[in-house]
Design a protein around this motif. Sequence first.
Motif, PDB file in Angstrom:
ATOM      1  N   PRO A   5       0.740  -1.107  -0.148  1.00 11.15           N
ATOM      2  CA  PRO A   5      -0.087  -0.099   0.042  1.00 11.15           C
ATOM      3  C   PRO A   5       0.858   1.146   0.112  1.00 11.15           C
ATOM      4  O   PRO A   5       1.937   1.577   0.599  1.00 11.15           O
ATOM      5  N   ARG A   6       0.264   2.322  -0.551  1.00 14.66           N
ATOM      6  CA  ARG A   6       0.849   3.467  -0.669  1.00 14.66           C
ATOM      7  C   ARG A   6      -0.047   4.611  -0.541  1.00 14.66           C
ATOM      8  O   ARG A   6      -1.131   4.570  -1.140  1.00 14.66           O
ATOM      9  N   ARG A   7       0.396   5.578   0.423  1.00 15.71           N
ATOM     10  CA  ARG A   7      -0.525   6.654   0.671  1.00 15.71           C
ATOM     11  C   ARG A   7      -0.541   7.868  -0.273  1.00 15.71           C
ATOM     12  O   ARG A   7       0.400   7.652  -1.362  1.00 15.71           O
ATOM     13  N   ALA A   8      -1.138   8.656  -0.128  1.00 15.87           N
ATOM     14  CA  ALA A   8      -1.706   9.821  -1.019  1.00 15.87           C
ATOM     15  C   ALA A   8      -0.291  10.548  -1.862  1.00 15.87           C
ATOM     16  O   ALA A   8      -0.459  11.060  -2.668  1.00 15.87           O
ATOM     17  N   LEU A  10       1.941   9.855  -3.732  1.00 15.83           N
ATOM     18  CA  LEU A  10       2.190   8.525  -4.634  1.00 15.83           C
ATOM     19  C   LEU A  10       3.800   8.351  -4.764  1.00 15.83           C
ATOM     20  O   LEU A  10       4.600   9.386  -4.519  1.00 15.83           O
ATOM     21  N   GLY A  67      -8.671  11.594  -0.517  1.00 13.34           N
ATOM     22  CA  GLY A  67      -7.094  10.957  -0.784  1.00 13.34           C
ATOM     23  C   GLY A  67      -7.012  10.416  -1.994  1.00 13.34           C
ATOM     24  O   GLY A  67      -7.918  10.048  -2.801  1.00 13.34           O
ATOM     25  N   THR A  69      -4.409   7.354  -3.487  1.00 14.72           N
ATOM     26  CA  THR A  69      -3.930   6.034  -2.914  1.00 14.72           C
ATOM     27  C   THR A  69      -3.574   4.952  -4.169  1.00 14.72           C
ATOM     28  O   THR A  69      -4.315   4.791  -5.029  1.00 14.72           O
ATOM     29  N   LEU A  89      -6.377   3.325   3.308  1.00 17.03           N
ATOM     30  CA  LEU A  89      -5.701   4.455   2.616  1.00 17.03           C
ATOM     31  C   LEU A  89      -6.766   5.241   2.069  1.00 17.03           C
ATOM     32  O   LEU A  89      -6.465   6.575   1.921  1.00 17.03           O
ATOM     33  N   ALA A  90      -7.616   4.698   1.364  1.00 19.73           N
ATOM     34  CA  ALA A  90      -8.606   5.607   0.551  1.00 19.73           C
ATOM     35  C   ALA A  90      -9.927   5.075   0.982  1.00 19.73           C
ATOM     36  O   ALA A  90     -10.901   5.379  -0.183  1.00 19.73           O
ATOM     37  N   LEU A  99      -8.464   5.462  -5.997  1.00 15.11           N
ATOM     38  CA  LEU A  99      -7.466   4.247  -5.759  1.00 15.11           C
ATOM     39  C   LEU A  99      -7.107   3.863  -7.108  1.00 15.11           C
ATOM     40  O   LEU A  99      -7.767   3.365  -7.906  1.00 15.11           O
TER      41      LEU A  99
END
Length: 206
Positions: A5-8, A10, A67, A69, A89-90, A99
């Motif tokens: 997973p990777r947050r906003a 990117l 957000g 994600t 995350l989203a 997403l």
Amino acid sequence: VAMVPRRASLPPTVALIGRDAELARLSELIADPGGGGPLALVGVAGIGKTALAFAAALHVADRFPGGVTAVVVEPGSSASEVVDAAARLAGRSRELALLVVDAVDRAPAEVRAALAQLPAAVQVMVTGRTPLGVPGEQVWPVPPLAVPPMAVPPAAELADLAGVAQYPAAALFLDRLARVRAEPPGTDEVPALIGLVRRLDGLPLA
């Protein structure tokens, strides 16, 4: 770990060359999804699907208060892992979120199951070698970069680097070459450069 997973914020994106038109159109499609299904960027390996998707997501990030994600699918990923990553995350169901699910062809059935469980406020863009085949999916074939034509002798406009660099595949090659070689190609090397980028079929990764 099967999911990444990777947050906003990117992953760092590379500077895109020759993708201005695609980026502009994708930004429009993301803003107005139409059919309500995912926007699928489809193409062969190395054609630049991931870079284009992340760049487009960043381009429209301010339109998504919930957000933006990215989730990268790994072989063996389960639907619950996709859903869990998205929810962390989203998955803010009351705010519009974007997403990006990268490499869906690694676990297509699991991704399809996951998308069916996401809140309606989560808009989805996916990348893969083939479409997911879900209702409302908009398929965007990612084309290779344009290559200069091969002619013997070269056309007048292809006699120097300035002319060749007008073609995105050659421009990308020259950009990468400059990182490892101080001197630009000489005029005598232009035909070889044209032949090389043509043999690589305009694939950015190649």
